[in-house]
Every structure is written in structure tokens, then in C-alpha cells.
Design a protein around this motif. Sequence first.
Motif, PDB file in Angstrom:
ATOM      1  N   GLY A 163       0.849  -1.187   0.000  1.00  0.00           N
ATOM      2  CA  GLY A 163       0.000   0.000   0.000  1.00  0.00           C
ATOM      3  C   GLY A 163       0.878   1.228   0.000  1.00  0.00           C
ATOM      4  N   ALA A 164       0.467   2.275  -0.710  1.00  0.00           N
ATOM      5  CA  ALA A 164       1.301   3.466  -0.850  1.00  0.00           C
ATOM      6  C   ALA A 164       0.479   4.735  -0.645  1.00  0.00           C
ATOM      7  CB  ALA A 164       1.959   3.503  -2.235  1.00  0.00           C
ATOM      8  N   ALA A 165       1.138   5.734  -0.073  1.00  0.00           N
ATOM      9  CA  ALA A 165       0.515   7.049   0.125  1.00  0.00           C
ATOM     10  C   ALA A 165       1.440   8.135  -0.400  1.00  0.00           C
ATOM     11  CB  ALA A 165       0.233   7.295   1.606  1.00  0.00           C
ATOM     12  N   VAL A 166       0.888   9.072  -1.135  1.00  0.00           N
ATOM     13  CA  VAL A 166       1.597  10.305  -1.479  1.00  0.00           C
ATOM     14  C   VAL A 166       1.139  11.360  -0.487  1.00  0.00           C
ATOM     15  CG1 VAL A 166       1.930  12.128  -3.186  1.00  0.00           C
ATOM     16  CG2 VAL A 166       1.851   9.738  -3.914  1.00  0.00           C
ATOM     17  N   VAL A 280      -5.807  -0.742   3.572  1.00  0.00           N
ATOM     18  CA  VAL A 280      -7.146  -0.336   4.011  1.00  0.00           C
ATOM     19  C   VAL A 280      -7.443   1.090   3.569  1.00  0.00           C
ATOM     20  CG1 VAL A 280      -8.593   0.185   6.014  1.00  0.00           C
ATOM     21  CG2 VAL A 280      -7.259  -1.918   5.971  1.00  0.00           C
ATOM     22  N   LEU A 281      -6.501   2.006   3.790  1.00  0.00           N
ATOM     23  CA  LEU A 281      -6.698   3.405   3.400  1.00  0.00           C
ATOM     24  C   LEU A 281      -6.959   3.529   1.900  1.00  0.00           C
ATOM     25  CD1 LEU A 281      -3.945   5.286   5.446  1.00  0.00           C
ATOM     26  CD2 LEU A 281      -6.413   5.672   5.594  1.00  0.00           C
ATOM     27  N   SER A 282      -6.215   2.774   1.109  1.00  0.00           N
ATOM     28  CA  SER A 282      -6.377   2.848  -0.345  1.00  0.00           C
ATOM     29  C   SER A 282      -7.741   2.335  -0.774  1.00  0.00           C
ATOM     30  CB  SER A 282      -5.265   2.058  -1.031  1.00  0.00           C
ATOM     31  OG  SER A 282      -5.374   2.155  -2.435  1.00  0.00           O
ATOM     32  N   GLY A 288     -14.585   5.763  -2.080  1.00  0.00           N
ATOM     33  CA  GLY A 288     -15.156   7.078  -1.806  1.00  0.00           C
ATOM     34  C   GLY A 288     -15.604   7.264  -0.371  1.00  0.00           C
ATOM     35  N   ARG A 289     -15.136   6.400   0.521  1.00  0.00           N
ATOM     36  CA  ARG A 289     -15.551   6.484   1.926  1.00  0.00           C
ATOM     37  C   ARG A 289     -14.671   7.448   2.726  1.00  0.00           C
ATOM     38  NH1 ARG A 289     -16.616   0.420   3.948  1.00  0.00           N
ATOM     39  NH2 ARG A 289     -17.596   1.542   5.684  1.00  0.00           N
ATOM     40  N   VAL A 290     -13.482   7.749   2.206  1.00  0.00           N
ATOM     41  CA  VAL A 290     -12.658   8.834   2.742  1.00  0.00           C
ATOM     42  C   VAL A 290     -12.194   9.670   1.567  1.00  0.00           C
ATOM     43  CG1 VAL A 290     -11.878   7.536   4.767  1.00  0.00           C
ATOM     44  CG2 VAL A 290     -10.515   7.477   2.671  1.00  0.00           C
ATOM     45  N   GLY A 291     -11.974  10.939   1.828  1.00  0.00           N
ATOM     46  CA  GLY A 291     -11.538  11.847   0.767  1.00  0.00           C
ATOM     47  C   GLY A 291     -11.146  13.175   1.353  1.00  0.00           C
ATOM     48  N   SER A 292     -11.189  14.208   0.537  1.00  0.00           N
ATOM     49  CA  SER A 292     -10.738  15.527   0.953  1.00  0.00           C
ATOM     50  C   SER A 292     -11.379  15.954   2.270  1.00  0.00           C
ATOM     51  CB  SER A 292     -11.077  16.552  -0.130  1.00  0.00           C
ATOM     52  OG  SER A 292     -10.648  17.843   0.252  1.00  0.00           O
ATOM     53  N   GLY A 293     -10.535  16.267   3.253  1.00  0.00           N
ATOM     54  CA  GLY A 293     -11.005  16.724   4.549  1.00  0.00           C
ATOM     55  C   GLY A 293     -11.244  15.626   5.559  1.00  0.00           C
ATOM     56  N   LEU A 297      -8.009   8.112  12.029  1.00  0.00           N
ATOM     57  CA  LEU A 297      -7.119   7.680  13.103  1.00  0.00           C
ATOM     58  C   LEU A 297      -6.569   6.304  12.747  1.00  0.00           C
ATOM     59  CD1 LEU A 297      -7.712   8.183  16.886  1.00  0.00           C
ATOM     60  CD2 LEU A 297      -6.495   6.190  16.037  1.00  0.00           C
ATOM     61  N   LEU A 298      -5.228   6.197  12.677  1.00  0.00           N
ATOM     62  CA  LEU A 298      -4.544   4.963  12.323  1.00  0.00           C
ATOM     63  C   LEU A 298      -3.929   4.344  13.575  1.00  0.00           C
ATOM     64  CD1 LEU A 298      -2.489   6.339   9.267  1.00  0.00           C
ATOM     65  CD2 LEU A 298      -4.885   5.616   9.305  1.00  0.00           C
ATOM     66  N   VAL A 299      -4.080   3.018  13.726  1.00  0.00           N
ATOM     67  CA  VAL A 299      -3.518   2.320  14.882  1.00  0.00           C
ATOM     68  C   VAL A 299      -2.818   1.055  14.414  1.00  0.00           C
ATOM     69  CG1 VAL A 299      -3.952   1.328  17.157  1.00  0.00           C
ATOM     70  CG2 VAL A 299      -5.449   3.130  16.293  1.00  0.00           C
ATOM     71  N   GLY A 300      -1.541   0.893  14.828  1.00  0.00           N
ATOM     72  CA  GLY A 300      -0.786  -0.295  14.464  1.00  0.00           C
ATOM     73  C   GLY A 300      -0.070  -0.894  15.656  1.00  0.00           C
ATOM     74  N   PHE A 301       0.271  -2.173  15.547  1.00  0.00           N
ATOM     75  CA  PHE A 301       0.999  -2.881  16.598  1.00  0.00           C
ATOM     76  C   PHE A 301       1.619  -4.122  15.975  1.00  0.00           C
ATOM     77  CE2 PHE A 301      -3.418  -4.076  16.378  1.00  0.00           C
ATOM     78  CZ  PHE A 301      -3.381  -5.455  16.282  1.00  0.00           C
ATOM     79  N   GLY A 302       2.769  -4.548  16.508  1.00  0.00           N
ATOM     80  CA  GLY A 302       3.383  -5.727  15.915  1.00  0.00           C
ATOM     81  C   GLY A 302       4.705  -6.104  16.543  1.00  0.00           C
ATOM     82  N   GLY A 303       5.466  -6.926  15.798  1.00  0.00           N
ATOM     83  CA  GLY A 303       6.727  -7.469  16.286  1.00  0.00           C
ATOM     84  C   GLY A 303       7.703  -6.363  16.648  1.00  0.00           C
ATOM     85  N   GLY A 304       8.458  -6.651  17.641  1.00  0.00           N
ATOM     86  CA  GLY A 304       9.437  -5.661  18.105  1.00  0.00           C
ATOM     87  C   GLY A 304       9.671  -5.666  19.610  1.00  0.00           C
ATOM     88  N   LEU A 305       8.651  -5.537  20.405  1.00  0.00           N
ATOM     89  CA  LEU A 305       7.270  -5.186  20.040  1.00  0.00           C
ATOM     90  C   LEU A 305       7.175  -3.697  19.714  1.00  0.00           C
ATOM     91  CD1 LEU A 305       5.525  -7.143  22.921  1.00  0.00           C
ATOM     92  CD2 LEU A 305       5.532  -7.819  20.540  1.00  0.00           C
ATOM     93  N   THR A 306       6.351  -3.355  18.755  1.00  0.00           N
ATOM     94  CA  THR A 306       6.151  -1.958  18.381  1.00  0.00           C
ATOM     95  C   THR A 306       4.674  -1.613  18.404  1.00  0.00           C
ATOM     96  OG1 THR A 306       5.930  -2.432  16.012  1.00  0.00           O
ATOM     97  CG2 THR A 306       8.162  -2.009  16.852  1.00  0.00           C
TER      98      THR A 306
END
Length: 315
Positions: A163-166, A280-282, A288-293, A297-306
Motif C-alpha cells: 500500500g502506498a501514500a503520497v 485499508v486506506l487505499s 469514496g468512503r474517505v476523501g478531501s477533509g 485515526l490509524l492504529v498499528g501494533f506488531g513485532g518488536g514489540l512496536t
Amino acid sequence: MSGIKICGMGHYAPPKLMTNEDLTKIVDTSDEWITTRTGIKTRHHCVEETHADMCREAARMALKNAGVAPEEIGACIVATLTPDYLAPSAACLVQRDVGLPNDTVCFDLNGACSGFLFAMHTMECLLAASPRKYGLVIGAEMLSRFINWQDRGTCVLFGDAAGAAVVEWSEEYESIHALLGCHGDSDMLGVTGAGHADPPQIFMHGQPVFKFAVTAVPWCIDQVLARNGRTVDDVDFFVFHQANARIIDLAVRKYRIPEEKYYKNIERYGNTSAASIPTVLSELAQQGRVGSGSRVLLVGFGGGLTWGAALVEFK
């Protein structure tokens, strides 16, 4: 005041689908066992595709959706723990394949399943000092190459995707106020490396990881809302790392998040680690469920632990 906003999203998953039924022919498991414990029905596995292929396709889609040319990108970060090479970095291969300028800052970042959030925060800092104010943030994993097929508890979980974001930096934008953290633990969840004689493989102790996640997720939500001076009602959409449907469901119930404000694609992708959140964001942007404005809220967790969380906005 300065920060970043999302201008465009993209994603890619290889066409090969591994269903739960397919896995029953490889390991002692069942569709019912997998579905009730994880919520996963299918996952994508690379066959001929490389990690670089997935990054390239996701990046091109994000650039197109953002209306940003490659020569406008000032930095590129790939969040991953499964690149094709330790060197050159996956980000350097993106620079080559997408045609980013030769002076673009390109590197990989390993924050495991929280990697995309670590990369977003890092990009916000980098772009503040860059003459070009657009950045490319990619989360990509080829976890199918690191599966331990003798471990029935983990081999059913993981898939491949990118997944990619500009993003754009401006003095006029609010900071994403990312909350990031780690607790060094080499036993609970991870992928083996050079310190082990055997080929690299995923390992996980399920119950401790589940307990960690159900504690970390609400803590991250509370902290990042406090940092931003916001409440749950101020958030347009919640995007959780897609590790386990039950973890997401617990958070949804705790915060009484309405159905129209969260999304799960774990049923179709499985756990794609750093690729999970941007995929998911893409898909949300595509629908069209998210857009301008939109404030997400993003939440992540995983190995590391991080762990990590951030409140991001779409331009």
C-alpha cells in the motif's frame, strides 16, 4: 504549525489467492478453525511477483490518484521487513522503477506491523527539510516467503501486499502527532535473521500477542486523541492494523464506533504487516468512503514489540 496530508493512495496484491480450504491440504487445520479465531478467509501469495513489483504498482497508483509527478517527490520510505534485498533497499528500487529524481532520499524502515506509522512520522520530519514537499510512503510485505509451514498457528495468518501514500508537507497543515513506541522482545513475535542458522521464518506466541494487542490498541487511541485535543466523535474513520478480527471488534465495542466509521479487509488479505494500514486506506479512498477533509485515526501494533497511532487528514 506544520505537518502532512494525504494526497493520494494506491495498493497492490498479487492475483494468487490461498483459501482456507487450500491450507487444509498443506497443514492440519480447517476453515472453521481459522475463521473463528482470526476472521481470515483468503490471503494473497506472490508466485512470480517480487516485492519490488508490488511496491512499484502501489506507488504508481498512488501518484496517479494524487496527481503528482515522480519528479515532484522529495523522499521515499518503504516500511518493510521482507524486501527482495538487504541492499539495495526496496525504496531504491522504487526510485529506479517509478523514475524518482536521483537526489530523492530513499530508504527502508523496519517497524514490523507498525512500520507504516513509523514511516509517516519520519516522512513528516524529512519533508520539512526537503526542497520538494511531496513524499512517497509505502508499506509492503512478502510474508509468504517466510512462513513456517510446520506451525499451524501462524502459517494461516499471513499474506502479501503493498500500500502506498503520497503525502504533502506544508507549514499550514497540522502535524499528525504520531504516537510511537517499542518494547524490545525477541521471543514473542518476529522473523528470524542472521543470528539463526535456519532460513528466516515467522514465529509467534499467539496468546501473549493477543493480550498485548488488546491493551496496546485502546491505549494508543486514548493517547493520540489527547495529543490532538480530539475525541472519538471528531474522527471520521478508524483504521486498525488487520491482524485479527477479534482485536478490531473489541476496540469497536469499547469506543462504540459505528459501523460506517471502521473497515475490515482481513477476511480477504490476512495479516500483511506493514502493508495492512495503507491497503485499508487505499480501498477506502477507492470506495469514496474517505476523501478531501477526512480525518482518519490509524492504529498499528506488531513485532518488536512496536506500536503506534496517528491522526491523519486527506487533502
